[in-house]
Design a protein around this motif. Structure first.
Motif, PDB file in Angstrom:
ATOM      1  N   LEU A 172     -71.316 -30.559  -7.915  1.00  0.00           N
ATOM      2  CA  LEU A 172     -70.921 -29.427  -7.899  1.00  0.00           C
ATOM      3  C   LEU A 172     -71.651 -28.377  -6.926  1.00  0.00           C
ATOM      4  CD1 LEU A 172     -70.328 -28.508 -11.599  1.00  0.00           C
ATOM      5  CD2 LEU A 172     -68.563 -29.208  -9.960  1.00  0.00           C
ATOM      6  N   TYR A 173     -72.460 -29.006  -5.885  1.00  0.00           N
ATOM      7  CA  TYR A 173     -73.073 -28.261  -4.917  1.00  0.00           C
ATOM      8  C   TYR A 173     -72.040 -28.177  -3.842  1.00  0.00           C
ATOM      9  CZ  TYR A 173     -77.909 -29.072  -6.706  1.00  0.00           C
ATOM     10  OH  TYR A 173     -78.806 -28.882  -7.520  1.00  0.00           O
ATOM     11  N   ASP A 174     -71.289 -29.343  -3.641  1.00  0.00           N
ATOM     12  CA  ASP A 174     -70.632 -29.381  -2.010  1.00  0.00           C
ATOM     13  C   ASP A 174     -69.366 -30.110  -2.283  1.00  0.00           C
ATOM     14  OD1 ASP A 174     -71.685 -31.902  -2.421  1.00  0.00           O
ATOM     15  OD2 ASP A 174     -72.047 -32.096  -0.370  1.00  0.00           O
ATOM     16  N   ARG A 175     -69.153 -30.922  -3.426  1.00  0.00           N
ATOM     17  CA  ARG A 175     -67.636 -31.491  -3.517  1.00  0.00           C
ATOM     18  C   ARG A 175     -66.432 -30.540  -3.380  1.00  0.00           C
ATOM     19  NH1 ARG A 175     -69.551 -35.879  -0.851  1.00  0.00           N
ATOM     20  NH2 ARG A 175     -70.628 -37.105  -1.681  1.00  0.00           N
ATOM     21  N   MET A 176     -65.613 -30.443  -2.461  1.00  0.00           N
ATOM     22  CA  MET A 176     -64.804 -29.516  -2.482  1.00  0.00           C
ATOM     23  C   MET A 176     -63.491 -29.904  -3.690  1.00  0.00           C
ATOM     24  SD  MET A 176     -65.491 -27.065  -0.583  1.00  0.00           S
ATOM     25  CE  MET A 176     -64.220 -26.001  -0.328  1.00  0.00           C
ATOM     26  N   ASP A 177     -63.345 -30.880  -3.772  1.00  0.00           N
ATOM     27  CA  ASP A 177     -62.331 -31.791  -4.845  1.00  0.00           C
ATOM     28  C   ASP A 177     -62.923 -31.392  -6.165  1.00  0.00           C
ATOM     29  OD1 ASP A 177     -64.400 -33.427  -4.488  1.00  0.00           O
ATOM     30  OD2 ASP A 177     -62.970 -35.189  -4.644  1.00  0.00           O
ATOM     31  N   LYS A 178     -64.181 -31.204  -6.583  1.00  0.00           N
ATOM     32  CA  LYS A 178     -64.550 -30.701  -7.843  1.00  0.00           C
ATOM     33  C   LYS A 178     -64.982 -29.720  -8.251  1.00  0.00           C
ATOM     34  CE  LYS A 178     -65.451 -35.528  -8.465  1.00  0.00           C
ATOM     35  NZ  LYS A 178     -64.971 -36.429  -9.418  1.00  0.00           N
ATOM     36  N   ILE A 179     -65.428 -28.876  -7.191  1.00  0.00           N
ATOM     37  CA  ILE A 179     -65.707 -27.151  -7.518  1.00  0.00           C
ATOM     38  C   ILE A 179     -64.402 -26.576  -8.068  1.00  0.00           C
ATOM     39  CG2 ILE A 179     -67.076 -25.150  -6.716  1.00  0.00           C
ATOM     40  CD1 ILE A 179     -68.525 -27.203  -4.728  1.00  0.00           C
ATOM     41  N   PRO A 180     -64.313 -25.891  -9.182  1.00  0.00           N
ATOM     42  CA  PRO A 180     -63.162 -25.248  -9.161  1.00  0.00           C
ATOM     43  C   PRO A 180     -63.065 -23.740  -8.464  1.00  0.00           C
ATOM     44  CG  PRO A 180     -64.697 -24.984 -11.012  1.00  0.00           C
ATOM     45  CD  PRO A 180     -65.347 -26.096 -10.137  1.00  0.00           C
ATOM     46  N   PHE A 181     -62.916 -23.666  -7.342  1.00  0.00           N
ATOM     47  CA  PHE A 181     -63.131 -22.689  -6.701  1.00  0.00           C
ATOM     48  C   PHE A 181     -61.771 -21.525  -7.120  1.00  0.00           C
ATOM     49  CE2 PHE A 181     -65.835 -24.446  -3.586  1.00  0.00           C
ATOM     50  CZ  PHE A 181     -66.913 -23.506  -3.580  1.00  0.00           C
ATOM     51  N   THR A 182     -60.771 -22.197  -7.408  1.00  0.00           N
ATOM     52  CA  THR A 182     -59.548 -21.365  -7.831  1.00  0.00           C
ATOM     53  C   THR A 182     -59.997 -20.774  -9.129  1.00  0.00           C
ATOM     54  OG1 THR A 182     -57.769 -22.742  -6.692  1.00  0.00           O
ATOM     55  CG2 THR A 182     -57.226 -21.398  -8.554  1.00  0.00           C
ATOM     56  N   ARG A 183     -60.487 -21.397 -10.192  1.00  0.00           N
ATOM     57  CA  ARG A 183     -60.860 -20.804 -11.244  1.00  0.00           C
ATOM     58  C   ARG A 183     -61.865 -19.620 -11.159  1.00  0.00           C
ATOM     59  NH1 ARG A 183     -60.243 -17.685 -14.819  1.00  0.00           N
ATOM     60  NH2 ARG A 183     -61.377 -17.574 -16.500  1.00  0.00           N
ATOM     61  N   ILE A 184     -62.829 -20.036 -10.420  1.00  0.00           N
ATOM     62  CA  ILE A 184     -63.869 -19.090 -10.037  1.00  0.00           C
ATOM     63  C   ILE A 184     -63.414 -17.698  -9.627  1.00  0.00           C
ATOM     64  CG2 ILE A 184     -66.079 -18.575  -8.640  1.00  0.00           C
ATOM     65  CD1 ILE A 184     -66.708 -21.704  -8.790  1.00  0.00           C
ATOM     66  N   SER A 185     -62.379 -17.849  -8.451  1.00  0.00           N
ATOM     67  CA  SER A 185     -61.790 -16.774  -8.035  1.00  0.00           C
ATOM     68  C   SER A 185     -60.964 -16.058  -9.009  1.00  0.00           C
ATOM     69  CB  SER A 185     -61.067 -17.212  -6.834  1.00  0.00           C
ATOM     70  OG  SER A 185     -60.314 -16.169  -6.135  1.00  0.00           O
ATOM     71  N   GLU A 186     -60.212 -16.725  -9.872  1.00  0.00           N
ATOM     72  CA  GLU A 186     -59.400 -16.095 -10.995  1.00  0.00           C
ATOM     73  C   GLU A 186     -60.416 -15.222 -11.701  1.00  0.00           C
ATOM     74  OE1 GLU A 186     -55.700 -19.556 -11.203  1.00  0.00           O
ATOM     75  OE2 GLU A 186     -57.539 -19.504 -12.540  1.00  0.00           O
ATOM     76  N   PHE A 187     -61.338 -15.819 -12.245  1.00  0.00           N
ATOM     77  CA  PHE A 187     -62.397 -15.289 -13.001  1.00  0.00           C
ATOM     78  C   PHE A 187     -62.841 -13.943 -12.584  1.00  0.00           C
ATOM     79  CE2 PHE A 187     -67.269 -14.660 -14.006  1.00  0.00           C
ATOM     80  CZ  PHE A 187     -66.905 -14.410 -15.456  1.00  0.00           C
ATOM     81  N   PHE A 188     -63.369 -13.759 -11.477  1.00  0.00           N
ATOM     82  CA  PHE A 188     -63.601 -12.583 -10.786  1.00  0.00           C
ATOM     83  C   PHE A 188     -62.580 -11.712 -10.487  1.00  0.00           C
ATOM     84  CE2 PHE A 188     -67.591 -15.258  -9.456  1.00  0.00           C
ATOM     85  CZ  PHE A 188     -68.559 -14.382 -10.154  1.00  0.00           C
ATOM     86  N   ASN A 189     -61.457 -12.374  -9.971  1.00  0.00           N
ATOM     87  CA  ASN A 189     -60.414 -11.252  -9.950  1.00  0.00           C
ATOM     88  C   ASN A 189     -59.968 -10.626 -11.160  1.00  0.00           C
ATOM     89  OD1 ASN A 189     -57.942 -10.351  -8.226  1.00  0.00           O
ATOM     90  ND2 ASN A 189     -56.710 -11.542  -9.545  1.00  0.00           N
ATOM     91  N   GLU A 190     -60.105 -11.280 -12.168  1.00  0.00           N
ATOM     92  CA  GLU A 190     -59.771 -10.716 -13.353  1.00  0.00           C
ATOM     93  C   GLU A 190     -60.868  -9.659 -14.004  1.00  0.00           C
ATOM     94  OE1 GLU A 190     -59.382 -12.199 -18.326  1.00  0.00           O
ATOM     95  OE2 GLU A 190     -59.540 -13.539 -16.930  1.00  0.00           O
ATOM     96  N   HIS A 191     -62.107 -10.012 -13.654  1.00  0.00           N
ATOM     97  CA  HIS A 191     -63.173  -9.123 -14.305  1.00  0.00           C
ATOM     98  C   HIS A 191     -63.650  -7.973 -13.530  1.00  0.00           C
ATOM     99  CE1 HIS A 191     -63.145 -11.139 -18.091  1.00  0.00           C
ATOM    100  NE2 HIS A 191     -63.116 -12.407 -17.506  1.00  0.00           N
ATOM    101  N   LEU A 192     -63.582  -8.321 -12.105  1.00  0.00           N
ATOM    102  CA  LEU A 192     -63.885  -7.064 -11.022  1.00  0.00           C
ATOM    103  C   LEU A 192     -62.819  -6.338 -10.642  1.00  0.00           C
ATOM    104  CD1 LEU A 192     -66.419  -9.412  -8.820  1.00  0.00           C
ATOM    105  CD2 LEU A 192     -66.888  -8.104 -10.749  1.00  0.00           C
ATOM    106  N   LYS A 193     -62.190  -5.664 -11.502  1.00  0.00           N
ATOM    107  CA  LYS A 193     -60.966  -4.837 -11.223  1.00  0.00           C
ATOM    108  C   LYS A 193     -61.513  -3.435 -10.926  1.00  0.00           C
ATOM    109  CE  LYS A 193     -57.697  -7.556 -14.142  1.00  0.00           C
ATOM    110  NZ  LYS A 193     -56.861  -7.445 -15.303  1.00  0.00           N
TER     111      LYS A 193
END
Length: 320
Positions: free
Chosen positions: A299-320
């Motif tokens: 989870l440091y650098d493996r782009m196929d493992k790090i859930p960037f889409t979920r991280i983005s969704e999380f902040f998009n939901e809560h940083l309104k």
């Protein structure tokens, strides 16, 4: 401060974001160096922003910079910073860590982002990786400007230094460690600079420990090596654990609520229990996400493992 201006990251540069080196001071007067990433397609509207740091012993040219650049591609203004006493940031003596000052570093990054013309200061979150995940949670508990916090491969550095892995230290072992560190202070006071712990081995010859081999694969190989990284080179100051051993970082984690927490860990990570225990101690809203077939360093650098889409969704939901 004289920054390295050429691209010296461990990851390729994105053509979707603008990048610049910046500096700001924390509450203790230490100048922090950072990389600021802004989406190229950002228009005139103020954006949500994220401050990112970690892993413990890494620099912004490694994992935190990759996270920051990727999240900028998702539309956020992001800031990856070197913690005090490390990398291009200021502070003497070098290669020293502090639960208080490194917590403050996150709040200082929020200070910077909240005054940036492209940022909506009411929509700022933070991301902590590995050991700086614990500092991020500690910062969020105290600093109410932080609207949401996400962590990956979390370590509670105060817990692991005070109790050992899986809380395995006996009372006698803890006392012995404190005695050794206390005596080291005499040597440091009588020397020119604090002694350094030495870091990872230069080769894996004869090394069977899977955790050491895992960290070596990132910090000591072209995958993640960086000359300014504590973990890639000399290791921390020997006495760094002293300030962590009596100061539990997550004492007030429940006070992050009602602001949300996202904790992400690999299912095969030796550190997984830190995220699980933090999730249990935290108050709602909270989410624990376990990544299949991932270890701690994946989870440091493996782009196929790090859930960037979920991280983005999380902040998009809560940083309104």
């Amino acid at each position: 401060m004289q920054f390295i201006q050429e691209w010296d990251k461990t990851f390729p540069r994105s053509d979707k974001v603008d990048h610049q080196k910046v500096a700001f001071e924390n509450r203790y007067g230490i100048t922090l160096a950072a990389d600021l990433y802004l989406p190229k397609a950002r228009g005139n509207q103020k954006l949500a922003a994220l401050a990112v740091s970690g892993p413990f012993g890494a620099v912004k040219e490694q994992s935190s910079g990759l996270y920051a650049q990727t999240m900028a591609e998702h539309g956020y203004v992001t800031l990856a910073f070197d913690p005090s006493y490390t990398g291009e940031s200021g502070g003497e003596p070098r290669k020293t860590a502090s639960p208080d000052i490194n917590t403050e570093d996150f709040s200082a990054a929020v200070d910077y982002l909240g005054r940036h013309a492209a940022v909506d200061r009411n929509r700022i979150g933070i991301v902590g990786i590995c050991g700086f995940a614990g500092m991020a949670l500690n910062a969020a508990a105290a600093d109410k400007r932080i609207r949401a916090v996400a962590t990956t491969s979390m370590y509670d550095m105060s817990r692991v230094m005070a109790r050992g892995y899986y809380d395995g230290f006996t009372a006698e072992q803890r006392a012995q460690m404190l005695e050794k560190l206390s005596q080291q202070r005499w040597a440091d006071a009588e020397g020119e600079a604090p002694a350094l712990a030495g870091g990872l081995p230069e080769t894996l010859d004869g090394v069977d420990d899977p955790v050491t081999r895992m960290y070596f694969d990132y910090y000591k190989t072209p995958r993640g090596f960086h000359e300014r990284s504590v973990n890639s080179t000399t290791g921390w100051a020997v006495t760094s654990p002293l300030s962590f051993m009596n100061m539990p970082l997550l004492t007030y984690i429940a006070e992050i609520s009602p602001r949300p927490i996202l904790l992400i860990a690999g299912d095969n990570a030796h550190s997984r229990y830190f995220s699980e225990d933090a999730h249990e101690a935290a108050a709602d809203p909270k989410e624990l996400m376990i990544i299949k077939d991932a270890n701690h360093v994946d989870l440091y650098d493996r782009m196929d493992k790090i859930p960037f889409t979920r991280i983005s969704e999380f902040f998009n939901e809560h940083l309104k």
